[in-house]
Design an enzyme around this catalytic site. Structure first.
Site, PDB file in Angstrom:
ATOM      1  N   SER A  74      16.576  51.341  21.237  1.00  0.00           N
ATOM      2  CA  SER A  74      15.273  52.011  21.226  1.00  0.00           C
ATOM      3  C   SER A  74      15.424  53.522  21.396  1.00  0.00           C
ATOM      4  O   SER A  74      16.411  54.016  21.959  1.00  0.00           O
ATOM      5  CB  SER A  74      14.392  51.470  22.354  1.00  0.00           C
ATOM      6  OG  SER A  74      14.255  50.070  22.233  1.00  0.00           O
TER       7      SER A  74
HETATM    8  N1  SAM Z   1      16.651  46.935  24.811  1.00  0.00           N
HETATM    9  C1  SAM Z   1      17.524  47.148  23.697  1.00  0.00           C
HETATM   10  C2  SAM Z   1      18.472  48.286  23.893  1.00  0.00           C
HETATM   11  O1  SAM Z   1      18.367  48.985  24.908  1.00  0.00           O
HETATM   12  O2  SAM Z   1      19.346  48.461  23.034  1.00  0.00           O
HETATM   13  C3  SAM Z   1      16.806  47.323  22.387  1.00  0.00           C
HETATM   14  C4  SAM Z   1      16.338  46.059  21.899  1.00  0.00           C
HETATM   15  S1  SAM Z   1      15.984  45.853  20.205  1.00  0.00           S
HETATM   16  C5  SAM Z   1      14.672  46.983  19.941  1.00  0.00           C
HETATM   17  C6  SAM Z   1      15.176  44.264  20.382  1.00  0.00           C
HETATM   18  C7  SAM Z   1      16.112  43.150  20.804  1.00  0.00           C
HETATM   19  O3  SAM Z   1      15.306  42.005  21.089  1.00  0.00           O
HETATM   20  C8  SAM Z   1      17.086  42.729  19.708  1.00  0.00           C
HETATM   21  O4  SAM Z   1      18.387  42.774  20.181  1.00  0.00           O
HETATM   22  C9  SAM Z   1      16.638  41.311  19.369  1.00  0.00           C
HETATM   23  O5  SAM Z   1      17.710  40.466  18.982  1.00  0.00           O
HETATM   24  C10 SAM Z   1      16.028  40.875  20.694  1.00  0.00           C
HETATM   25  N2  SAM Z   1      15.111  39.742  20.601  1.00  0.00           N
HETATM   26  C11 SAM Z   1      14.162  39.490  19.655  1.00  0.00           C
HETATM   27  N3  SAM Z   1      13.509  38.346  19.952  1.00  0.00           N
HETATM   28  C12 SAM Z   1      14.057  37.870  21.106  1.00  0.00           C
HETATM   29  C13 SAM Z   1      13.828  36.710  21.909  1.00  0.00           C
HETATM   30  N4  SAM Z   1      12.888  35.793  21.600  1.00  0.00           N
HETATM   31  N5  SAM Z   1      14.591  36.528  23.003  1.00  0.00           N
HETATM   32  C14 SAM Z   1      15.549  37.432  23.347  1.00  0.00           C
HETATM   33  N6  SAM Z   1      15.823  38.533  22.622  1.00  0.00           N
HETATM   34  C15 SAM Z   1      15.084  38.754  21.518  1.00  0.00           C
END
Ligand code: SAM
Length: 224
Positions: A74
């Site tokens: 992000s």
């Molecule tokens: N917090 C992260 C960072 O600091 O790099 C950025 C996250 S990225 C915007 C969103 C993340 O949410 C992705 O890695 C994606 O695989 C994960 N994600 C999406 N749906 C999810 C779910 N149901 N459970 C867990 N993770 C999920």
């Protein structure tokens, strides 16, 4: 935070140096981030270790960057805003993050609160994030390969829950895993119309506040 012997590698040089982190902090301050605790952590944490080496020189731009598998780390402004939103009423003891991704947001949290739990549905991303946590000596993060739509019931309740992927609606099981006065921060709404929401629980009431428009990757179901 980390062993002195690897400090040179960890803290970077040139585009990944302390000066680059200081410039990012100055920019976040100009953009309206005023929580000094959050700014101090962003000024210390080497974000370039959370992206591919080829993107390291861009790690201190205030922008989201790809981390592979269609996912992103992000934008620092959003990380700062979400973190400040859960610290507003004091430091939460136990925080759950849904969507570990690169691990950067979890690492920011780990430097501010006693205990972080983080859940990621993509095994490969979680594996890399765990390596980063170890390298940085962050010992107060527990992580799990699972679908975060159901939270982490065995470890609930949480004083704060931070969701880093967008859903059409607030996820009910997560709201229920908040402690009595817990806070959830999550992007909610259809693509193109997402809003970052801050929801404060007060017993059986949940009070919602809009923090602004955002664009997150979708919250998906299941694990891979
Ligand atoms: N917090 C992260 C960072 O600091 O790099 C950025 C996250 S990225 C915007 C969103 C993340 O949410 C992705 O890695 C994606 O695989 C994960 N994600 C999406 N749906 C999810 C779910 N149901 N459970 C867990 N993770 C999920």
């Amino acid at each position: 935070m980390m062993a002195a012997s690897s400090a040179g590698d960890v803290y970077g040089r040139g585009m990944t140096s302390q000066r680059a982190r200081d410039r990012l902090v100055a920019r976040l301050r100009q953009s309206g981030i005023s929580d000094e605790r959050v700014l101090a952590v962003i000024g210390q944490l080497p974000r370039h270790l959370f992206v591919d080496e080829a993107l390291a020189s861009r790690a201190y731009e205030d922008t989201a960057l790809p981390i592979g598998l269609g996912q992103t780390i992000s934008q620092p402004y959003i990380v700062a805003m979400m973190t400040a939103a859960i610290l507003r009423n004091g430091v939460p003891q136990r925080v759950l993050e849904v969507g570990t991704g690169s691990g950067y947001q979890a690492a920011v949290l780990a430097m501010l609160v006693p205990q972080v739990h983080t859940v990621e549905r993509i095994d490969e991303l979680l594996y890399s994030a765990r390596r980063r946590f170890r390298r940085l000596g962050l010992k107060n993060i527990r992580s799990r390969h699972a679908d975060g739509n159901v939270g982490w019931s065995e470890e609930a309740p949480f004083d704060a829950i931070l969701v880093t992927a967008g859903a059409d609606e607030l996820v009910a099981p997560l709201l229920r895993q908040l402690s009595e006065h817990g806070v959830l921060v999550a992007p909610v709404g259809p693509p193109g119309q997402q809003q970052l929401l801050r929801v404060q629980r007060d017993g059986e009431n949940w009070v919602t506040e809009k923090l602004g428009a955002v664009a997150f990757v979708p919250l998906l179901g299941g694990v891979v």
